[in-house]
Design a protein around this motif. Structure first.
Motif, mmCIF file in Angstrom:
data_model
loop_
_atom_site.group_PDB
_atom_site.id
_atom_site.type_symbol
_atom_site.label_atom_id
_atom_site.label_comp_id
_atom_site.label_asym_id
_atom_site.label_seq_id
_atom_site.Cartn_x
_atom_site.Cartn_y
_atom_site.Cartn_z
ATOM 1 N N ALA A 1 0.841 -1.207 0.000
ATOM 2 C CA ALA A 1 0.000 0.000 0.000
ATOM 3 C C ALA A 1 0.873 1.253 0.000
ATOM 4 O O ALA A 1 0.569 2.218 -0.706
ATOM 5 C CB ALA A 1 -0.932 -0.008 1.208
ATOM 6 N N ILE A 2 1.938 1.234 0.761
ATOM 7 C CA ILE A 2 2.840 2.397 0.804
ATOM 8 C C ILE A 2 3.462 2.628 -0.571
ATOM 9 O O ILE A 2 3.586 3.783 -1.015
ATOM 10 C CB ILE A 2 3.916 2.232 1.898
ATOM 11 C CG1 ILE A 2 3.261 2.228 3.282
ATOM 12 C CG2 ILE A 2 4.989 3.317 1.797
ATOM 13 C CD1 ILE A 2 2.441 3.463 3.618
ATOM 14 N N ALA A 3 3.827 1.595 -1.267
ATOM 15 C CA ALA A 3 4.390 1.751 -2.618
ATOM 16 C C ALA A 3 3.381 2.426 -3.543
ATOM 17 O O ALA A 3 3.742 3.319 -4.326
ATOM 18 C CB ALA A 3 4.813 0.395 -3.172
ATOM 19 N N ILE A 4 2.119 2.029 -3.454
ATOM 20 C CA ILE A 4 1.071 2.641 -4.280
ATOM 21 C C ILE A 4 0.878 4.105 -3.901
ATOM 22 O O ILE A 4 0.772 4.981 -4.763
ATOM 23 C CB ILE A 4 -0.248 1.850 -4.154
ATOM 24 C CG1 ILE A 4 -0.090 0.477 -4.788
ATOM 25 C CG2 ILE A 4 -1.414 2.611 -4.784
ATOM 26 C CD1 ILE A 4 -1.205 -0.498 -4.460
ATOM 27 N N ILE A 5 0.832 4.381 -2.606
ATOM 28 C CA ILE A 5 0.670 5.767 -2.134
ATOM 29 C C ILE A 5 1.834 6.629 -2.598
ATOM 30 O O ILE A 5 1.635 7.744 -3.101
ATOM 31 C CB ILE A 5 0.523 5.808 -0.597
ATOM 32 C CG1 ILE A 5 -0.806 5.159 -0.179
ATOM 33 C CG2 ILE A 5 0.627 7.233 -0.069
ATOM 34 C CD1 ILE A 5 -0.911 4.854 1.309
ATOM 35 N N CYS A 6 3.048 6.112 -2.452
ATOM 36 C CA CYS A 6 4.233 6.883 -2.874
ATOM 37 C C CYS A 6 4.233 7.161 -4.376
ATOM 38 O O CYS A 6 4.694 8.211 -4.815
ATOM 39 C CB CYS A 6 5.504 6.141 -2.472
ATOM 40 S SG CYS A 6 5.858 6.168 -0.696
ATOM 41 N N ALA A 7 3.689 6.236 -5.156
ATOM 42 C CA ALA A 7 3.649 6.414 -6.611
ATOM 43 C C ALA A 7 2.579 7.400 -7.054
ATOM 44 O O ALA A 7 2.697 8.003 -8.125
ATOM 45 C CB ALA A 7 3.417 5.061 -7.291
ATOM 46 N N GLY A 8 1.535 7.608 -6.239
ATOM 47 C CA GLY A 8 0.427 8.418 -6.713
ATOM 48 C C GLY A 8 0.066 9.653 -5.919
ATOM 49 O O GLY A 8 -0.551 10.569 -6.456
ATOM 50 N N ALA A 9 0.434 9.706 -4.664
ATOM 51 C CA ALA A 9 0.044 10.849 -3.830
ATOM 52 C C ALA A 9 1.062 11.979 -3.944
ATOM 53 O O ALA A 9 2.264 11.737 -4.104
ATOM 54 C CB ALA A 9 -0.099 10.425 -2.372
ATOM 55 N N SER A 10 0.584 13.194 -3.838
ATOM 56 C CA SER A 10 1.496 14.336 -3.856
ATOM 57 C C SER A 10 2.000 14.662 -2.453
ATOM 58 O O SER A 10 3.098 15.184 -2.290
ATOM 59 C CB SER A 10 0.801 15.567 -4.439
ATOM 60 O OG SER A 10 -0.322 15.922 -3.647
#
Length: 121
Positions: free
Chosen positions: A42-51
């Protein structure tokens, strides 16, 4: 943009580090964001998409619950209202939208919030 409770900021710390970071506590009444051990995927996804990830106070989340109840006549759970608290804290400008979710708010918690107080975790 993501939002976490300042009292349970493992996800924000993880976003800042770029990998999952555990914390010792998650002392928040916002149980939907109360994590001490974020999922690495989940952190990988957040890091890839969140500003960014915004930390908000317990008081700000309780106030957001009152605002949503007053203005929409819908009862959000604490995790459903924290997005509005984050938007109030760090509005990007222009038009914005939030997702208001859940209805998991028990009577004692609702009584505290409607009385203008912030529930204790």
């Amino acid at each position: 943009m993501g939002v976490v409770s300042a009292a349970a900021d493992a996800t924000a710390r993880s976003f800042e580090a770029g990998y999952a970071v555990n914390t010792d506590s998650a002392a928040t009444f916002v149980d939907g964001v109360a994590t001490r051990s974020p999922d690495p995927a989940a952190i990988a996804i957040i890091c890839a998409g969140a500003s960014r990830i915004v930390r908000v106070s317990e008081d700000a989340t309780a106030a957001a619950m009152r605002t949503l109840l007053d203005t929409t006549h819908q009862l959000p759970e604490p995790a459903g209202a924290i997005a509005l608290a984050g938007l109030a804290e760090d509005a990007p400008g222009g038009r914005s939208a939030i997702v208001m979710s859940g209805g998991n708010c028990d009577t004692p918690m609702l009584a505290e919030i409607l009385a203008g107080r912030t529930p204790k975790p």
